[in-house]
Design a protein around this motif. Structure first.
Motif, PDB file in Angstrom:
ATOM      1  N   LEU B 106       1.157  -7.996 -18.212  1.00 56.47           N
ATOM      2  CA  LEU B 106       2.400  -8.655 -16.854  1.00 56.47           C
ATOM      3  C   LEU B 106       1.286  -7.455 -15.425  1.00 56.47           C
ATOM      4  CD1 LEU B 106       3.523 -11.456 -15.922  1.00 56.47           C
ATOM      5  CD2 LEU B 106       5.857  -9.277 -15.469  1.00 56.47           C
ATOM      6  N   PHE B 107       1.768  -6.074 -16.299  1.00 56.29           N
ATOM      7  CA  PHE B 107       1.412  -5.325 -14.958  1.00 56.29           C
ATOM      8  C   PHE B 107      -0.670  -5.244 -15.399  1.00 56.29           C
ATOM      9  CE2 PHE B 107      -0.369  -1.114 -15.147  1.00 56.29           C
ATOM     10  CZ  PHE B 107      -0.058  -0.875 -13.395  1.00 56.29           C
ATOM     11  N   SER B 108      -0.961  -5.321 -15.983  1.00 57.48           N
ATOM     12  CA  SER B 108      -2.408  -5.269 -15.811  1.00 57.48           C
ATOM     13  C   SER B 108      -2.716  -7.002 -14.832  1.00 57.48           C
ATOM     14  CB  SER B 108      -2.842  -5.184 -16.949  1.00 57.48           C
ATOM     15  OG  SER B 108      -2.899  -6.151 -17.772  1.00 57.48           O
ATOM     16  N   VAL B 109      -2.585  -7.925 -15.142  1.00 54.97           N
ATOM     17  CA  VAL B 109      -3.295  -8.913 -14.366  1.00 54.97           C
ATOM     18  C   VAL B 109      -1.861  -8.749 -13.240  1.00 54.97           C
ATOM     19  CG1 VAL B 109      -2.405 -11.054 -14.104  1.00 54.97           C
ATOM     20  CG2 VAL B 109      -3.076 -10.400 -16.722  1.00 54.97           C
ATOM     21  N   ALA B 110      -1.785  -8.369 -12.947  1.00 53.25           N
ATOM     22  CA  ALA B 110      -0.879  -9.081 -11.127  1.00 53.25           C
ATOM     23  C   ALA B 110      -1.585  -7.200 -10.503  1.00 53.25           C
ATOM     24  CB  ALA B 110       0.730  -7.880 -11.222  1.00 53.25           C
ATOM     25  N   ILE B 111      -2.072  -6.245 -11.436  1.00 57.08           N
ATOM     26  CA  ILE B 111      -3.293  -4.989 -10.335  1.00 57.08           C
ATOM     27  C   ILE B 111      -4.418  -6.447 -10.675  1.00 57.08           C
ATOM     28  CG2 ILE B 111      -4.102  -3.098 -10.722  1.00 57.08           C
ATOM     29  CD1 ILE B 111      -1.421  -2.598  -9.842  1.00 57.08           C
ATOM     30  N   ALA B 112      -5.228  -6.335 -11.647  1.00 56.84           N
ATOM     31  CA  ALA B 112      -6.526  -6.782 -11.907  1.00 56.84           C
ATOM     32  C   ALA B 112      -6.784  -8.659 -11.066  1.00 56.84           C
ATOM     33  CB  ALA B 112      -6.606  -7.078 -13.369  1.00 56.84           C
ATOM     34  N   LEU B 113      -5.907  -8.963 -10.902  1.00 61.49           N
ATOM     35  CA  LEU B 113      -6.345  -9.870 -10.350  1.00 61.49           C
ATOM     36  C   LEU B 113      -6.531 -10.575  -8.834  1.00 61.49           C
ATOM     37  CD1 LEU B 113      -6.443 -13.197 -11.414  1.00 61.49           C
ATOM     38  CD2 LEU B 113      -3.563 -13.529 -10.119  1.00 61.49           C
ATOM     39  N   PRO B 114      -5.716  -9.742  -7.892  1.00 65.77           N
ATOM     40  CA  PRO B 114      -5.586  -9.745  -6.561  1.00 65.77           C
ATOM     41  C   PRO B 114      -7.057  -8.848  -6.186  1.00 65.77           C
ATOM     42  CG  PRO B 114      -3.308  -8.770  -6.657  1.00 65.77           C
ATOM     43  CD  PRO B 114      -4.311  -9.404  -7.674  1.00 65.77           C
ATOM     44  N   ILE B 115      -7.451  -7.747  -6.875  1.00 61.52           N
ATOM     45  CA  ILE B 115      -8.026  -6.447  -6.892  1.00 61.52           C
ATOM     46  C   ILE B 115     -10.005  -7.302  -7.221  1.00 61.52           C
ATOM     47  CG2 ILE B 115      -8.919  -4.444  -7.559  1.00 61.52           C
ATOM     48  CD1 ILE B 115      -6.755  -3.653  -7.816  1.00 61.52           C
ATOM     49  N   GLY B 116      -9.577  -8.503  -8.268  1.00 62.33           N
ATOM     50  CA  GLY B 116     -10.841  -8.680  -8.918  1.00 62.33           C
ATOM     51  C   GLY B 116     -11.011  -9.612  -7.887  1.00 62.33           C
ATOM     52  N   VAL B 117     -10.526 -10.746  -7.327  1.00 63.77           N
ATOM     53  CA  VAL B 117     -10.652 -11.925  -6.777  1.00 63.77           C
ATOM     54  C   VAL B 117     -11.365 -11.402  -4.892  1.00 63.77           C
ATOM     55  CG1 VAL B 117     -10.088 -14.069  -5.350  1.00 63.77           C
ATOM     56  CG2 VAL B 117      -8.950 -13.472  -7.517  1.00 63.77           C
ATOM     57  N   LEU B 118     -10.381 -10.549  -4.787  1.00 62.24           N
ATOM     58  CA  LEU B 118     -10.830 -10.352  -3.035  1.00 62.24           C
ATOM     59  C   LEU B 118     -12.194  -8.926  -3.201  1.00 62.24           C
ATOM     60  CD1 LEU B 118      -7.226  -9.513  -2.037  1.00 62.24           C
ATOM     61  CD2 LEU B 118      -8.385 -10.945  -1.527  1.00 62.24           C
ATOM     62  N   SER B 119     -12.250  -8.480  -4.896  1.00 64.71           N
ATOM     63  CA  SER B 119     -13.484  -7.882  -5.143  1.00 64.71           C
ATOM     64  C   SER B 119     -15.029  -8.944  -4.453  1.00 64.71           C
ATOM     65  CB  SER B 119     -14.229  -6.696  -5.761  1.00 64.71           C
ATOM     66  OG  SER B 119     -12.378  -6.181  -6.015  1.00 64.71           O
ATOM     67  N   ALA B 120     -14.548  -9.199  -5.207  1.00 63.39           N
ATOM     68  CA  ALA B 120     -15.684 -10.778  -5.333  1.00 63.39           C
ATOM     69  C   ALA B 120     -16.357 -11.492  -3.793  1.00 63.39           C
ATOM     70  CB  ALA B 120     -15.405 -12.188  -6.566  1.00 63.39           C
ATOM     71  N   VAL B 121     -15.116 -11.512  -3.055  1.00 64.90           N
ATOM     72  CA  VAL B 121     -14.538 -11.853  -1.611  1.00 64.90           C
ATOM     73  C   VAL B 121     -15.323 -11.162  -0.633  1.00 64.90           C
ATOM     74  CG1 VAL B 121     -13.097 -13.533   0.023  1.00 64.90           C
ATOM     75  CG2 VAL B 121     -12.515 -14.046  -2.576  1.00 64.90           C
TER      76      VAL B 121
END
Lengths: 322, 306
Positions: B106-121
């Motif tokens: 949960l911790f890893s997804v909570a960090i990785a998801l927003p960073i990954g999405v916003l990095s792409a955007v």
């Protein structure tokens, strides 16, 4: 009544190799209920012209460098991105893209995707959305649409998918429809159906259509007027019959000569020698001159636009001198 | 669907059988447990009697078949050391391990998801750069090092959180971060590249052309497409966390399966090692099966292909 007026549109793509002048001084107009065909070879700037109207240029590199785009009196080049998305895209100008196999989102249902523009532009919400979606799908002739709302794109054939894309585009009754090669990826029999569909939609809504195509046959069957593009510029515009009967520009003549005809005894297809020029560093003067069979010394300077009457215009030195 | 499920279940059963053979053989390569259980000066007759008592005097393959036969009925033997059923020992520790792995994931997804999405955007923007820094830190710092740092800073210096053991919700925070730290990097990169792919697709272009608000495009229409590769990865990482959390469990004295198995390895407590590893294998297979099944939830094409 003029719906859309484009004047001296300049669209630049900033690439590493330099600035590519994808659209270089395009002027055109479309009336309500009228279909304008934008024809030309790949890379002539047809699609870029269409995308410029919605300002959907490649992020980072694409930029409208000059000119004006007026829709019903609104100057689109001055609108903010947010206003454009909210008030223009999808609601007043909509687009149908080339490949129906990739134009639909594979992991969302048809109902959701057709409903999305209706929802976002406030046409229908909540309980009324479902019936609105069914209604639009009926208008594009999807059989038993009420049973197909939950289906996904892969459960539809290519022709049906293009109908669904058309449904997404016409849901908000746009004033202008830009159809970018809407039949290119389809079988010939399905092409006819989609052309008939576009014509019917136009009859129902009175929308103006810009049909972008490299297929002169498709253009002839659907368009009222045709603008021929070459190397980022419009070289000739004419009512459809007149263009096919009396093409004025050597490029248009060469294009028409290149259409293969049934029963033609010639062993080889007619082709235009040479390649279109690079748009990063386009030639001064007439851009078609290097490939033109009727080239003159004067062609080293840009030819003026000659008005041949009855809405027929072309840019060629021969017309001025003849 | 039933055929697909049957196929996957069969596959899983074979994997578990393979794991059982490997762990059975390997654990016996570590030495003779009798020598650890009895005093150094025990007479040879006592050693032989104990060996016969534990069934260790028979040929290896006989031992394996007996083990397998018992295992199928849920009997993994008794712990040599704790004198209680090995399976119970493992099952008692299992909830703690699942709790830790779930929180870590949960911790890893909570960090990785927003960073990954916003990095792409915002490709090339500051979020993208921070994301890359995170990714580098994640890859460069092993779990034991992160764990020690976390204890030093948050438990000892700041005294905000407990350093070890299991208790209230606050106890799981530090070990979960230590466990989830490493996967953040890989997950961020997977989400970022999947989002970049999707955002460049025709259907997103059409959605834009029809005036779909950018937020909806990113978080609804693009994200669900990008979730497919992410899901594969989450399955692998969750399984890895279930089985591979012994380092973190040891550092934080977390009473989970990993730590129990490590202790059992040191005392050559074969039944516990076998039960622990086999159980981890079963969890691994189960979590992969769960991922396979959940593809269908995200991607309707897969649902129909079954």
């Amino acid at each position: 009544m003029t719906l859309l007026t484009v004047e001296n549109l300049q669209t630049h793509l900033h690439l590493q190799r330099g600035i590519l002048r994808a659209v270089d001084g395009v002027s055109l107009h479309v009336d309500g209920g009228e279909t304008l065909g934008l024809v030309g070879e790949s890379g002539s700037g047809k699609t870029m012209t269409g995308l410029s109207l919605l300002r959907l240029l490649p992020e980072g590199s694409g930029r409208i460098a000059g000119g004006s785009i007026r829709l019903d009196g609104t100057e689109l080049t001055e609108l903010s991105e947010t206003t454009l998305a909210r008030d223009i895209r999808g609601s007043r100008i909509a687009m149908i893209m080339q490949d129906p196999m990739t134009s639909l989102n594979p992991v969302f249902s048809i109902g959701d995707q057709v409903g999305s523009p209706l929802r976002n532009h406030g046409i229908a919400r909540g309980a009324r959305l479902r019936s609105a979606v069914i209604d639009v799908l009926q208008r594009v002739r999807i059989p038993s649409p009420d049973q197909r709302l939950g289906d996904y794109p892969h459960q539809f054939s290519g022709g049906q998918r293009q109908r669904v894309v058309a449904a997404m585009a016409i849901g908000c009754t746009p004033r202008l429809l830009i159809a970018d090669e809407p039949t290119t990826a389809l079988d010939v029999t399905i092409q006819v159906q989609i052309i008939a569909l576009l014509r019917r939609i136009q009859g129902e809504t009175g929308a103006g259509i810009i049909l972008i195509t490299h297929d002169l046959g498709v253009a002839a069957s659907l368009c009222h007027r045709i603008a021929v593009m070459y190397a980022g510029q419009i070289v000739e515009t004419a009512p459809v019959r007149r263009l096919y009967r009396a093409p004025a520009h050597p490029y248009t003549r060469a294009l028409l000569a290149a259409i293969p005809r049934l029963g033609d005894k010639r062993a080889r297809l007619a082709a235009i020698p040479g390649q279109p020029p690079s748009l990063i560093d386009p030639p001064i003067g007439c851009r078609f001159a290097p490939r033109c069979a009727e080239r003159m010394d004067k062609c080293a300077q840009a030819p003026p636009l000659t008005d041949l009457g009855d809405g027929h215009t072309a840019s060629c030195w021969k017309l001025g001198t003849a | 669907m039933p055929r697909f499920l049957l196929h996957r279940l069969l596959h899983g059963a074979l994997s578990i059988l393979g794991a059982s053979i490997i762990i059975f053989v390997i654990s016996r390569l570590s030495g003779d447990p009798i020598l650890l259980l009895l005093p150094n000066d025990a007479p040879a007759s006592v050693i032989a009697a104990m060996r016969a008592d534990l069934g260790l005097d028979r040929p290896l393959w006989t031992q394996y078949l007996i083990f397998l036969q018992h295992a199928l009925t849920g009997d993994f033997g008794r712990s040599y050391r704790w004198q209680m059923p090995a399976l119970k020992l493992i099952l008692d520790r299992l909830p703690a391990t699942i709790e830790l792995a779930s929180c870590g994931l949960l911790f890893s997804v909570a960090i990785a998801l927003p960073i990954g999405v916003l990095s792409a955007v915002h490709r090339g923007g500051w979020i993208d750069r921070i994301g890359r820094l995170f990714a580098m830190l994640g890859q460069a710092m092993p779990a034991f090092w992160v764990g020690l740092l976390l204890i030093l800073v948050f438990a000892i210096k700041l005294d905000w959180l407990p350093a070890f053991g299991q208790g209230g919700p606050s106890h799981v925070i530090l070990p979960a971060i230590a466990l989830g730290w490493y996967p953040v990097a890989a997950q961020t990169r997977v989400i970022r590249s999947a989002m970049l792919d999707v955002l460049d697709s025709d259907h997103i272009r059409l959605a834009r052309a029809l005036g779909t608000p950018e937020r909806q495009i990113v978080w609804k229409y693009a994200l669900r497409n990008a979730a497919i590769p992410l899901l594969t990865m989450l399955g692998v990482y969750f399984a890895g966390m279930l089985g591979g959390s012994f380092v973190v469990e040891t550092i934080f004295a977390w009473p989970g399966v990993g730590r129990t198995v490590v202790e059992a390895v040191f005392s050559r407590d074969f039944p516990v090692v076998q039960a622990g590893v086999l159980f981890t294998a079963i969890l691994f297979v189960a979590s992969n099966l769960l991922v396979d099944l959940s593809y269908g939830l995200v991607d309707p094409r897969i649902r129909d292909a079954r």
